[in-house]
Design an enzyme around this catalytic site. Structure first.
Site, mmCIF file in Angstrom:
data_model
loop_
_atom_site.group_PDB
_atom_site.id
_atom_site.type_symbol
_atom_site.label_atom_id
_atom_site.label_comp_id
_atom_site.label_asym_id
_atom_site.label_seq_id
_atom_site.Cartn_x
_atom_site.Cartn_y
_atom_site.Cartn_z
ATOM 1 N N ASP A 96 -21.382 18.819 69.801
ATOM 2 C CA ASP A 96 -20.193 19.459 70.378
ATOM 3 C C ASP A 96 -19.507 20.412 69.400
ATOM 4 O OD1 ASP A 96 -19.481 17.321 68.787
ATOM 5 O OD2 ASP A 96 -18.326 16.268 70.333
ATOM 6 N N HIS A 114 1.627 20.122 51.522
ATOM 7 C CA HIS A 114 1.303 18.731 51.837
ATOM 8 C C HIS A 114 -0.126 18.368 51.413
ATOM 9 C CE1 HIS A 114 5.136 18.487 53.795
ATOM 10 N NE2 HIS A 114 4.810 19.382 54.707
ATOM 11 N N ARG A 142 -8.358 -3.893 4.595
ATOM 12 C CA ARG A 142 -8.366 -4.554 5.900
ATOM 13 C C ARG A 142 -7.468 -5.795 5.912
ATOM 14 N NH1 ARG A 142 -14.038 -4.793 9.168
ATOM 15 N NH2 ARG A 142 -14.156 -2.592 9.749
ATOM 16 N N VAL A 143 -7.300 -6.433 4.765
ATOM 17 C CA VAL A 143 -6.465 -7.633 4.696
ATOM 18 C C VAL A 143 -5.391 -7.427 3.635
ATOM 19 C CG1 VAL A 143 -6.394 -10.120 4.281
ATOM 20 C CG2 VAL A 143 -8.389 -9.097 5.404
ATOM 21 N N LYS A 144 -4.135 -7.327 4.100
ATOM 22 C CA LYS A 144 -3.012 -7.146 3.179
ATOM 23 C C LYS A 144 -1.904 -8.167 3.453
ATOM 24 C CE LYS A 144 -2.394 -2.691 4.219
ATOM 25 N NZ LYS A 144 -3.554 -2.000 4.802
ATOM 26 N N THR A 145 -1.515 -8.276 4.710
ATOM 27 C CA THR A 145 -0.354 -9.117 5.057
ATOM 28 C C THR A 145 -0.747 -10.414 5.755
ATOM 29 O OG1 THR A 145 -0.137 -7.927 7.141
ATOM 30 C CG2 THR A 145 1.158 -7.108 5.285
ATOM 31 N N ASN A 183 -10.335 13.741 58.823
ATOM 32 C CA ASN A 183 -11.462 14.609 59.101
ATOM 33 C C ASN A 183 -11.033 16.063 58.952
ATOM 34 O OD1 ASN A 183 -13.501 12.710 59.818
ATOM 35 N ND2 ASN A 183 -12.596 12.490 61.863
ATOM 36 N N GLY A 230 0.775 -1.239 0.000
ATOM 37 C CA GLY A 230 0.000 0.000 0.000
ATOM 38 C C GLY A 230 0.797 1.276 0.000
ATOM 39 N N LYS A 256 7.932 -12.588 18.808
ATOM 40 C CA LYS A 256 8.005 -13.974 19.301
ATOM 41 C C LYS A 256 9.241 -14.669 18.748
ATOM 42 C CE LYS A 256 5.673 -18.459 19.107
ATOM 43 N NZ LYS A 256 4.411 -19.194 18.861
ATOM 44 N N ARG A 277 -21.633 13.872 51.333
ATOM 45 C CA ARG A 277 -20.406 13.804 52.131
ATOM 46 C C ARG A 277 -19.205 13.959 51.207
ATOM 47 N NH1 ARG A 277 -19.046 8.184 54.961
ATOM 48 N NH2 ARG A 277 -18.057 7.834 52.951
#
Length: 510
Positions: free
Chosen positions: A464, A272, A67-70, A411, A38, A140, A506
């Site tokens: 509290d 921090h 889509r399919v060459k090699t 907290n 290609g 591989k 929360r």
């Protein structure tokens, strides 16, 4: 070097041609037979170099719109055969399969296509099939074949073949095989994550190829690395290399300032991972001055961030402070010149991009994953639960404090007044301790808490905290609510003319 191989043939099928021409010319000079398909075949022909079309080897044309060459036994047989295996050598001869010593592939840009916002069909067509198969086969069989799997490796490969006139050691072939499997695994991870955007599969796949070695980790005896595309987020304008701790603070600063992205000039100072100063004003200069007033001691060595361009007046004030990092959407030329006056000061221009929508962190022998906390409390979320409703000015301060609270270690308690952080209690094991820490700190820097507001990241199980806050001068409170004893806190506020709103959300941050 052991088990050296001399290159006699090469298969080249790439997307990116950048940097390919010198390789093709060097291979041609060395008398290497080149096979291609290609667009790559056309590119090689235009260089005036002879090339054998793969179709001549397979006796099949490129089909299905390319889509399919090699994908053919004569191609993969030429790659996967074992040159020291008599049976393989005989089969190559029997079926007229050419030996292939080099495979050069650069895959279709799947990730870039996704990032571009392309259509699903365009993205699907950028899933490379032949290329990824060639890479896996060649890697591989590194014992006989060298696989060049990315345009990023073109230059190194050219250097290799030039130095030894096309002779490649087994060590180099194996090293390139490792690079190849890194490319293929990363590519497959990106494709899986595209298909799994709705998390239908409870699977975590993370692959980051842009690793950077840091000076060290949290402490000098720990190794540290950053994996990610830092340049996508920032342009580094000046200063030393960022450390592990710098990056954590920068992350905290960016996430906090996103809460004020389109607001009036806002300036934050973090230490921090927590804000020690934050203010919003009509000018950035005043926002910085008032943010610094929140805790000028902790600001030493901190990370500074603005939601708007840093001007000369603000830069001149910042320059008086020792700080590690300054972040802004932009810097005026005069401001940049001033801030560059400290050679190690890191200056970052932040880009306008979205932050990741998933948080990942290591835990035990695995990882924890959660959605990003994208909930920001708004006026519409507030449910007034006391006899006295907060004023409009108090609501502004309550929402301001809530944004800071969301990005502070639990907290936590945040005290604010007139869109200025007075103090916060961070990372305490008791909410009462967090509040007392905040009150003490506010007093240390001469803040008058009369008329200030309080934000809590979680509900009050007892009254509290509201009692302590009231006695310190706090006039309005924002909290999620949800305790079975909410009424106790409500009753105290009613008895002492304190306004309180609940959000139902929360904001723990551990």
């Amino acid at each position: 070097m052991s088990n050296e191989k001399h290159i006699k043939s090469a298969l080249i099928s790439v997307f990116s041609k950048d940097g390919l021409a010198p390789i093709v010319k060097e291979l041609d000079k060395q008398g290497v037979t080149i096979y291609s398909t290609g667009g790559t075949e056309k590119f090689i022909n235009e260089l005036g170099v002879g090339v054998v079309p793969v179709e001549d080897v397979t006796s099949y044309p490129s089909i299905l719109g390319g889509r399919v060459k090699t994908l053919h036994p004569k191609v993969f047989g030429g790659i996967l055969n074992r040159q020291n295996h008599d049976g393989d050598v005989a089969e190559l001869a029997e079926y007229e399969i050419p030996q292939i010593d080099v495979v050069i592939v650069d895959l279709y840009p799947f990730e870039k296509t996704v990032a571009s916002g392309a259509s699903n069909q365009d993205i699907i067509e950028k899933i490379d099939i032949g290329g990824i198969s060639l890479i896996r086969a060649a890697a591989k069989n590194y014992a006989d074949v060298i696989c060049v799997s990315s345009v990023d490796d073109y230059a190194e490969f050219l250097e290799l073949i030039s130095e030894k006139d096309g002779t490649i050691s087994e060590e180099d072939r194996k090293r390139f095989a490792g690079k190849a499997f890194n490319v293929s695994s990363h590519y497959d991870t990106a494709i899986f994550n595209y298909f799994n955007q709705d998390n239908e599969e409870t699977v975590l796949k993370i692959s980051e190829s842009n690793g950077k070695v840091l000076r060290y980790g949290e402490n000098p005896h720990q190794k540290g690395f950053f994996f990610g595309n830092f340049d996508e987020l920032f342009t580094k304008l000046h200063g030393k290399e960022l450390s592990y701790n710098n990056l954590l603070d920068v992350d905290a600063a960016v996430n906090l300032m996103l809460e004020f992205k389109n607001d009036a000039p806002t300036f934050a100072i973090l230490k921090h991972n927590n804000a020690c100063g934050l203010a919003q004003r009509h000018t950035l200069y005043q926002a910085y001055v008032d943010a610094l007033a929140g805790d000028p001691i902790s600001a030493f060595g901190g990370v500074l961030i603005s939601n708007t361009e840093i001007d000369l007046a603000t830069a001149e004030e910042i320059h008086k402070l020792f700080c590690e990092v300054v972040i802004a959407p932009s810097f005026s030329a005069e401001a940049l010149e001033i801030l560059k006056g400290k050679k190690n000061r890191i200056l970052l221009q932040i880009h306008d991009i979205e932050m990741p929508q998933t948080n990942v962190r290591s835990c035990l022998n695995g990882v924890l994953v959660q959605d990003r906390n994208n909930v920001t409390d708004t006026a519409e979320d507030l449910k007034s639960v006391t006899n006295i409703a907060p004023t409009e000015a108090q609501i502004d301060d309550l929402l301001f404090a809530s944004k800071i609270c969301k990005h502070t270690k639990s907290n936590t308690i945040v005290l604010a007044k007139n869109k200025q952080l007075c103090a916060s209690g961070t990372g305490q094991t008791s909410r009462v301790d967090a509040l007392q820490q905040a009150i003490h700190k506010a007093g240390t820097f001469d803040f008058d808490l009369n008329g200030a507001v309080m934000a809590s990241d979680a509900f009050f199980p007892f009254p509290d905290c509201v009692e302590i806050a009231d006695k310190a001068g706090i006039s309005a409170v924002i909290q999620p609510g949800g305790s079975i004893k909410d009424q106790l806190s409500i009753d105290y506020c009613n008895e002492n003319d304190v306004a309180m709103v609940m959000t139902g959300t929360r904001h723990f941050k551990h």
